[in-house]
Design a protein around this motif. Structure first.
Motif, short mmCIF file in Angstrom:
data_model
loop_
_atom_site.label_atom_id
_atom_site.label_comp_id
_atom_site.label_asym_id
_atom_site.label_seq_id
_atom_site.Cartn_x
_atom_site.Cartn_y
_atom_site.Cartn_z
N PHE A 30 0.86 -1.47 -0.12
CA PHE A 30 -0.06 -0.20 -0.03
C PHE A 30 0.58 1.17 0.09
CE2 PHE A 30 -1.60 3.52 2.74
CZ PHE A 30 -2.51 3.71 1.94
N GLY A 31 2.02 1.19 0.89
CA GLY A 31 2.71 2.29 1.01
C GLY A 31 3.51 2.58 -0.56
N ILE A 32 3.87 1.85 -1.24
CA ILE A 32 4.43 2.03 -2.65
C ILE A 32 3.50 2.80 -3.41
CG2 ILE A 32 5.30 0.70 -4.76
CD1 ILE A 32 6.36 -1.50 -2.85
N ASN A 33 2.41 2.26 -3.57
CA ASN A 33 1.13 2.78 -4.31
C ASN A 33 1.07 4.34 -3.85
OD1 ASN A 33 0.09 1.55 -6.39
ND2 ASN A 33 -0.86 -0.15 -5.02
N ALA A 34 0.88 4.58 -2.66
CA ALA A 34 0.39 5.63 -2.10
C ALA A 34 1.59 6.71 -2.12
CB ALA A 34 0.15 5.64 -0.53
N LEU A 35 2.94 6.23 -2.07
CA LEU A 35 3.93 7.19 -2.24
C LEU A 35 4.18 7.57 -3.87
CD1 LEU A 35 6.56 5.28 0.11
CD2 LEU A 35 5.57 7.46 0.26
N LEU A 36 3.98 6.65 -4.54
CA LEU A 36 3.95 6.97 -6.01
C LEU A 36 3.03 7.95 -6.46
CD1 LEU A 36 4.92 3.57 -7.75
CD2 LEU A 36 6.46 5.40 -7.32
#
Length: 315
Positions: A30-36
Motif C-alpha cells: 500500500f505504501g508503494i502505491n501511495a508514495l508513487l
C-alpha cells in the motif's frame, strides 16, 4: 513555529522510512502505491499548482516512463537504471515538442488538449512492435518490495525538495507570476513560453520516474494501464485536496485520500468508486485552495471559511 514544523516533518519522514522494517507486506505494498501517487501529485503541482495550467497530460508522461523501462529491460536487455533514464528522456522530449504548441492554449482549451495526449500515445504505442503493441510487455520479476518502497520514498523526497526550491527560486516566482497574471508576467520580463515548457518538462520527469518504478514493480505494462487517464484525475484530486501551489499539500492529500480509499475499497467496494467524485465536489466548493489553506486561515475565520467559499462559488 518554523522549528516545530521541521521537527514534525522529520518525524513523519522517520515513520515512513520505518514502514518496511516494522510494517506488514500488505502495508508496504500500500505504501508503494501511495508514495508513487504522492510523487505524481507533486509532479502535477509544478504545472498545475505553481504555473496554473490544469494539465490532464501527465498520465502520458507516466506511460512513457513505464514504456521506457519496459523497452529497455525487455527488448534491449538493459538495466533498470538505464530504463528509467530512457523513460525520462522520452518524457522530456515529448514535453518540449508538444508543450510548445499546447501551452499556447489556456483554461479549458489547454485542459481538453492535454486530455487527448494520453489517448493519442496509447493509440500510437498499440501499433509499435517494439512496445509489444496491444499485448504489452512482461518485465523480469524482482521480488523486493522494500527496494521499491525505498525508491518511491526517495523519489518523493526529491520531488518535494524540488517543489521547496521552486517556492524560493526566481524560476518558481516566475511560474507564480504566470499563474496570477500571464500578461503582466510577460511585461515584467518573464519569458512565459520558456518557463511554461520547462515546468511542463519538469513535471513530466517525476511522472516518468514514478511510471518506471511502478512498471518494474508490477512487471507488466500495456497501453491501457500505462496511459490510464483516471490516474491523471487522481493526481489532480490529491493535489487540489491537499493544497495546490504548496510544498507539502499534495503529499498530505495523496496519503490521506489513498488511505481512505483503501479502507473503503476493502470494506464497502461500491462506495470506493464514488469517493473521489465526492472529494472533487467538496474540494471545489468548500476548500478550493486545499487543506493547507484551511490550516492557515481557519484560526482567523473559523467556520466562516467554508461559508465564504460557498458564496464565492455562487451556490
Amino acid at each position: 513555529m518554523k522549528a516545530l514544523r521541521i521537527i514534525l516533518i522529520l518525524i513523519a519522514l522517520a515513520v515512513l522510512i520505518a514502514v518496511p522494517w516494522f510494517g506488514s507486506d500488505v502495508l508496504v505494498q500500500f505504501g508503494i502505491n501511495a508514495l508513487l501517487l504522492a510523487v505524481l501529485a507533486q509532479g502535477w503541482n509544478i504545472i498545475g499548482g505553481y504555473t496554473g495550467y490544469a494539465s490532464f497530460g501527465n498520465s502520458a508522461f507516466y506511460g512513457l516512463g513505464s514504456y521506457g523501462v519496459g523497452i529497455a529491460m525487455v527488448q534491449w536487455d538493459l538495466p533498470f537504471g538505464v530504463g528509467l533514464a530512457f523513460g525520462v528522456l522520452l518524457s522530456v522530449a515529448f514535453a518540449i515538442l508538444l508543450g510548445l504548441p499546447v501551452l499556447r492554449l489556456r483554461g479549458h482549451y489547454f485542459a481538453i488538449a492535454t486530455l487527448a495526449l494520453a489517448q493519442v500515445m496509447a493509440a500510437i504505442v498499440s501499433n509499435v512492435k517494439l512496445a509489444g503493441q496491444n499485448i504489452g510487455l512482461v518485465l523480469p520479476p524482482l521480488n523486493n518490495d522494500m527496494l521499491f518502497y525505498e525508491s518511491a520514498l526517495a523519489l518523493l523526497v526529491a520531488a518535494t525538495l524540488t517543489i521547496w526550491w521552486l517556492s524560493r527560486s526566481k524560476f518558481g516566482f516566475g511560474l507564480i507570476a504566470i499563474r496570477e497574471n500571464e500578461e503582466g508576467a510577460a511585461v515584467m520580463g518573464v519569458n512565459t513560453t520558456l518557463y511554461k515548457v520547462m515546468a511542463f518538462a519538469l513535471s513530466g520527469v517525476f511522472s516518468a520516474l514514478a511510471g518506471g518504478i511502478h512498471a518494474y514493480w508490477v512487471t507488466f505494462i500495456d497501453p491501457e494501464s500505462a496511459f490510464d487517464i483516471s490516474l491523471n484525475v487522481k493526481m489532480i484530486i490529491m493535489a487540489v485536496f491537499g493544497g495546490p501551489g504548496t510544498v507539502l499539500g499534495p503529499i498530505v492529500g495523496a496519503l490521506s485520500l489513498s488511505a481512505i480509499s483503501e479502507v473503503l475499497s476493502s470494506e464497502v467496494t461500491s462506495i470506493a468508486g464514488l469517493f473521489f467524485g465526492v472529494v472533487v465536489v467538496a474540494a471545489v466548493v468548500l476548500m478550493p485552495r486545499g487543506l493547507a489553506d484551511i490550516i492557515r486561515q481557519f484560526r482567523k475565520t473559523g467556520w466562516r471559511y467554508f461559508s465564504e467559499n460557498i458564496k464565492a462559488t455562487r451556490l
